[in-house]
Design a protein around this motif. Structure first.
Motif, PDB file in Angstrom:
ATOM      1  N   ASP A  84     112.188 117.225  14.952  1.00  0.00           N
ATOM      2  CA  ASP A  84     113.309 116.331  15.189  1.00  0.00           C
ATOM      3  C   ASP A  84     113.602 116.269  16.688  1.00  0.00           C
ATOM      4  O   ASP A  84     114.733 116.352  17.127  1.00  0.00           O
ATOM      5  N   GLY A  85     112.525 116.172  17.458  1.00  0.00           N
ATOM      6  CA  GLY A  85     112.682 115.913  18.884  1.00  0.00           C
ATOM      7  C   GLY A  85     113.111 114.463  19.054  1.00  0.00           C
ATOM      8  O   GLY A  85     113.146 113.703  18.082  1.00  0.00           O
ATOM      9  N   THR A  86     113.439 114.070  20.290  1.00  0.00           N
ATOM     10  CA  THR A  86     113.989 112.732  20.496  1.00  0.00           C
ATOM     11  C   THR A  86     113.063 111.643  19.984  1.00  0.00           C
ATOM     12  O   THR A  86     113.493 110.723  19.296  1.00  0.00           O
ATOM     13  N   ALA A  87     111.781 111.751  20.330  1.00  0.00           N
ATOM     14  CA  ALA A  87     110.846 110.695  19.956  1.00  0.00           C
ATOM     15  C   ALA A  87     110.735 110.595  18.439  1.00  0.00           C
ATOM     16  O   ALA A  87     110.743 109.504  17.871  1.00  0.00           O
ATOM     17  N   HIS A  89     112.990 111.626  16.302  1.00  0.00           N
ATOM     18  CA  HIS A  89     114.293 111.222  15.788  1.00  0.00           C
ATOM     19  C   HIS A  89     114.433 109.700  15.829  1.00  0.00           C
ATOM     20  O   HIS A  89     114.841 109.068  14.859  1.00  0.00           O
ATOM     21  N   VAL A  90     114.063 109.128  16.979  1.00  0.00           N
ATOM     22  CA  VAL A  90     114.183 107.687  17.155  1.00  0.00           C
ATOM     23  C   VAL A  90     113.268 106.941  16.184  1.00  0.00           C
ATOM     24  O   VAL A  90     113.562 105.852  15.721  1.00  0.00           O
ATOM     25  N   ARG A  91     112.130 107.554  15.868  1.00  0.00           N
ATOM     26  CA  ARG A  91     111.199 106.880  14.965  1.00  0.00           C
ATOM     27  C   ARG A  91     111.382 107.298  13.502  1.00  0.00           C
ATOM     28  O   ARG A  91     110.506 107.113  12.679  1.00  0.00           O
ATOM     29  N   SER A 124     112.760 121.506  17.339  1.00  0.00           N
ATOM     30  CA  SER A 124     113.244 120.520  18.305  1.00  0.00           C
ATOM     31  C   SER A 124     112.155 119.661  18.909  1.00  0.00           C
ATOM     32  O   SER A 124     112.338 118.489  19.087  1.00  0.00           O
ATOM     33  N   CYS A 125     111.010 120.202  19.250  1.00  0.00           N
ATOM     34  CA  CYS A 125     109.942 119.331  19.732  1.00  0.00           C
ATOM     35  C   CYS A 125     108.641 120.076  19.690  1.00  0.00           C
ATOM     36  O   CYS A 125     108.541 121.204  20.144  1.00  0.00           O
ATOM     37  N   LEU A 126     107.624 119.435  19.121  1.00  0.00           N
ATOM     38  CA  LEU A 126     106.312 120.075  19.045  1.00  0.00           C
ATOM     39  C   LEU A 126     105.373 119.535  20.112  1.00  0.00           C
ATOM     40  O   LEU A 126     104.218 119.909  20.181  1.00  0.00           O
ATOM     41  N   GLY A 127     105.894 118.624  20.939  1.00  0.00           N
ATOM     42  CA  GLY A 127     105.070 118.085  22.023  1.00  0.00           C
ATOM     43  C   GLY A 127     103.970 117.150  21.551  1.00  0.00           C
ATOM     44  O   GLY A 127     103.011 116.920  22.249  1.00  0.00           O
ATOM     45  N   ALA A 128     104.108 116.620  20.344  1.00  0.00           N
ATOM     46  CA  ALA A 128     103.126 115.647  19.869  1.00  0.00           C
ATOM     47  C   ALA A 128     103.826 114.310  19.699  1.00  0.00           C
ATOM     48  O   ALA A 128     103.642 113.604  18.716  1.00  0.00           O
ATOM     49  N   CYS A 129     104.647 113.968  20.710  1.00  0.00           N
ATOM     50  CA  CYS A 129     105.558 112.841  20.620  1.00  0.00           C
ATOM     51  C   CYS A 129     104.846 111.509  20.407  1.00  0.00           C
ATOM     52  O   CYS A 129     105.436 110.575  19.892  1.00  0.00           O
ATOM     53  N   GLY A 130     103.597 111.418  20.843  1.00  0.00           N
ATOM     54  CA  GLY A 130     102.864 110.163  20.678  1.00  0.00           C
ATOM     55  C   GLY A 130     102.594 109.865  19.215  1.00  0.00           C
ATOM     56  O   GLY A 130     102.220 108.758  18.861  1.00  0.00           O
ATOM     57  N   LEU A 131     102.747 110.877  18.353  1.00  0.00           N
ATOM     58  CA  LEU A 131     102.426 110.705  16.944  1.00  0.00           C
ATOM     59  C   LEU A 131     103.677 110.710  16.075  1.00  0.00           C
ATOM     60  O   LEU A 131     103.625 110.951  14.887  1.00  0.00           O
TER      61      LEU A 131
END
Lengths: 163, 618
Positions: A84-87, A89-91, A124-131
């Motif tokens: 549920d990181g920002t990217a 969350h937004v998607r 919070s974020c797994l650093g795979a925001c592109g996916l």
């Protein structure tokens, strides 16, 4: 409350020794202990706090509860980590998360199913925001998740477990 | 001047000739994103066709190189063949045979696997021609995706350890600091403090034990540049650390990496081991008097540990709580000794500055911000991924040129920059040259460089609540302004998104934010109100719509929205009813369905499930 099983402390001893019993390695030691039991049993924490120089059980407990990685209760066989990181969350990570929570009927701060099969948590974020949105089940990363895809994945796991 | 027992130039020549023997290099991205998309299976399949089976013997040999993150995660798995000037996107296992047979052996490009430009719909063969890459200037990320991240030889082939050799031969730590000062390099982790100055302060304490720490606790949700460097070019980071350690006189260093990045940890461990074995790290590096060893410390999931004093507490095995400054780490840091902490991206810039000179670096960027910056471009944009551009590039260039615009033809609404410490910017800021000062002026910050693009379907108030929920969760609890302040900010925002906000709440939000900014102990607290303040500044209307009209204009906040079924569009397929977790949808097959509003929990499952777009929210 899950019943505490008595644990084998010789293995905890081995872990402490592999880090030379240094208190600066406390976090690494707790990580190894958690790897061993899938959580941090109270007995192990008390033991570490008593055995290692410069520490007390309270200090160990304080460190263990500070970091999100540590769990004081056993986790399910399958740990579902919903990013549920920002990217994500937004998607739309939340509809996917909610679908899992309602499927397993988890509420009021309970994140592990009765049968001990699944634990559900957000990270919070797994650093795979592109996916985004991303779900990780144990080590497997599932990209671009939807409620439909989540249903299929969980159906598969449950089917596999029945066989 | 000192002499070394490793001749770096000779090593480079040796490695180059080794690389030539590899024949056709096929680069398969094996970063976290592409692995999730099946990169490991693709690599395995390629290997079946490759050297092992000898299928290629008639042709030139091919060598499969698993690389680090290439940045274009959404298009993964990425397969690049530089000699054939081709990059394939979204490659699946079943495509491998066609790539080998048709292109590598037959010389015919596999058109269907080429990237399609979202604007022109043209297929583009080589990544250098894709807008996503064409408009970038990659220095910190230069090698990510182009080399085998697990090989020291491959690092040497792209100037790895050349800068370290240079400083060891020169043997003048102060000259190194001067170069970094002159280059204008500033910390890339968020605060933007001049790197050279930090080193200079610590160097003043040379003589005793001191430490060099690399901060790889990339906790900002929506940022993954540090992960990419650690996974894709670990030797560059180690080299940057060694140079910094030499400059400040440290002989021991730590890399603090988030536990959420297992692949980065694995590759760093491997890189350290190989560098030590071959004397690029460890005792008497390359035969010089300089010794430097690096340890890895895994984080355990605490965002606050990205704050330097909290990070040091965590390395010492304690709860990761910040300590008051002064004393600054340069004087009294890890274990009470002088310490420098630099971010991953900052350190990745160091070798190239030493190699190409301060002037080269400072020729890029703006007046007060030199060089390049990486940004993690994510959210509702066509090309999501990791990019690197000169400081001063505008948001418009990033979102619309590199990013290819907003996906699904929607309208741009805002971009969130700098993570939980940053702010939301709007259309009017699209042409602001991005650097530390300009962004601070409009209430945002470069931060670590996360750029989350939002379209008209994103509720800004909900985004503010999301960030406050994050910082509140991550507040360590040491100081009252942050511990209690963020809790109350969150409480008010929760009230507003549930439609129970009042106009006084706006005032309270502003007042409380100011108090937290003034009173919090560390940067986490001091910057925590930024997402609230910047959204209040630019999207007050949206707050007021929630408060006064009890409406969520974007249709996100569940308490303020209602799902209804458009009877003219509903085909009666029953999919919505089957997906509804609470059985709130009634209807028979082939007849329009209806939602029972008293049962509906507004989860949106029906909205997502409907194949006919018959469900309306609002």
């Amino acid at each position: 409350m899950v019943e505490e099983k008595s644990i084998n402390l010789t293995k905890v001893d081995e872990i402490i020794n592999s880090y030379e019993g240094k208190k600066t390695n406390l976090i690494a030691i707790l990580q190894k202990v958690q790897e061993l039991y899938s959580y941090l049993p109270m007995e192990a924490m008390t033991y570490i706090g008593t055995k290692m120089e410069g520490l007390s059980p309270a200090t160990v407990y304080g460190v263990a509860t500070f970091y999100a990685q540590f769990s004081l209760e056993p986790k399910g066989k399958y740990v579902i980590k919903m990013c549920d990181g920002t990217a994500c969350h937004v998607r739309g990570s939340m509809p996917v998360y909610n679908s899992v929570i309602s499927r397993f009927n988890l509420k009021n701060g309970k994140y592990t199913t009765e049968d001990g099969m699944f634990s559900v948590e957000t990270v919070s974020c797994l650093g795979a925001c592109g996916l985004a949105p991303v779900v990780v089940i144990n080590e497997q990363v599932y990209p671009k998740m939807t409620t439909d895809a989540m249903k299929v994945i969980l159906d598969d796991i449950i089917k596999q477990e029945r066989e | 001047m000192a002499t070394l027992n490793i001749d770096i130039e000779k090593e480079q020549q040796r490695v180059q000739s080794e690389l030539e023997k590899q024949g056709l290099r096929v680069l398969v991205c094996a970063g976290t994103g592409c692995v999730a998309n099946g990169a490991l299976e693709v690599i395995k399949k390629f290997e079946e066709f490759g050297v092992k089976t000898g299928v290629m013997s008639a042709q030139d040999k091919i060598t499969i190189i698993p690389t680090g993150c290439h940045g274009f995660c959404e298009q993964g798995v990425l397969v690049g063949i530089p000699k054939l000037k081709t990059t394939y996107v979204k490659v699946k296992v079943e495509d491998v045979e066609e790539i080998v047979e048709s292109h590598i052996k037959g010389g015919k490009v596999v058109e269907r696997l080429l990237y399609v430009d979202p604007k022109t719909k043209e297929r583009i063969q080589y990544d250098e021609d894709i807008n996503f890459y064409k408009k970038q200037t990659r220095t910190a990320l230069a090698n990510c995706g182009n080399i085998d991240a697990e090989s020291l030889d491959e690092a040497l082939a792209v100037h790895g350890y050349e800068a370290l050799a240079k400083v060891l031969i020169q043997n003048d730590p102060n000259a190194v600091i001067d170069t970094i000062l002159k280059s204008g390099l500033k910390g890339r982790g968020g605060a933007g403090f001049p790197t050279g100055l930090k080193w200079k302060f610590a160097a003043a304490n040379r003589g005793g034990k001191s430490y060099m720490i690399c901060n790889g606790d990339e906790g900002d949700p929506g940022a993954f540049m540090d992960r990419s460097v650690m996974e894709g070019d670990p030797h560059k980071l180690l080299e940057g650390m060694a140079i910094a350690a030499f400059a400040i006189g440290a002989d021991e260093g730590y890399i603090y990496v988030r536990a959420e990045y297992p692949l980065a940890i694995k590759r760093l461990r491997k890189a350290i081991k190989e560098a030590e074995e071959r004397n690029y790290l460890g005792k008497n590096i390359m035969g010089s008097d300089f010794s430097f060893e690096i340890h890895i410390k895994e984080g355990a999931g605490a965002f606050v540990c990205g704050e330097e004093t909290a990070l040091m507490a965590s390395i010492e095995g304690e709860r990761g709580m910040p300590r008051p400054k002064p004393p600054f780490p340069a004087n009294k840091g890890l274990f009470g000794r002088p310490t420098v902490i630099n971010n991953v991206e900052t350190l990745a810039n160091v070798p190239v500055i030493i190699r190409k000179g301060a002037d080269w670096f400072s020729s890029m960027g703006t007046e007060n911000a030199k060089g390049t910056k990486t940004f993690a471009l994510t959210g509702e944009v066509n090309n999501t991924g990791l990019i690197e551009v000169p400081m001063g590039t505008t948001l418009r260039e990033i979102i619309f040129d590199i990013g290819g615009g907003i996906r699904n033809g929607k309208k741009f609404k805002a971009v969130q920059i700098g993570g939980p410490s940053g702010g939301c910017l709007t259309e009017e800021h699209l042409d602001v040259p991005m650097d530390y000062d300009n962004l601070a002026k409009v209430g945002a910050m470069v931060g670590s460089g996360g750029l989350v693009v939002m379209n008209e379907d994103t509720c800004i108030v909900e985004v503010a609540r999301f960030f406050m929920n994050f910082t509140q969760n991550e507040s360590c609890g040491k100081c009252v302004p942050c511990r209690e302040g963020t809790k109350n900010l969150l409480h008010i925002l929760q009230k507003i998104v549930k439609g129970r906000g009042t106009e006084e709440d706006i005032e309270t939000l502003e007042e409380l934010s100011a108090a937290i900014k003034d009173g919090a102990l560390c940067a986490l607290g001091k910057t925590a109100p930024n997402p609230v303040l910047s959204t209040l500044k630019y999207f007050k209307d949206e707050y007021m719509a929630h408060i006064r009209d009890k409406k969520c204009p974007a249709g996100v906040c569940s308490a303020l929205k209602q799902y209804t079924i458009d009877e003219t569009l509903c085909k009666g397929c029953t999919k919505c009813a089957r997906n509804c977790p609470v059985g709130a949808i009634e209807g028979t097959v082939k007849n329009p369905h209806k939602i029972d509003q008293s049962k509906c929990i507004k989860c949106g499952a029906c909205y997502d499930a409907c194949p006919f777009k018959a469900i309306k929210k609002g």
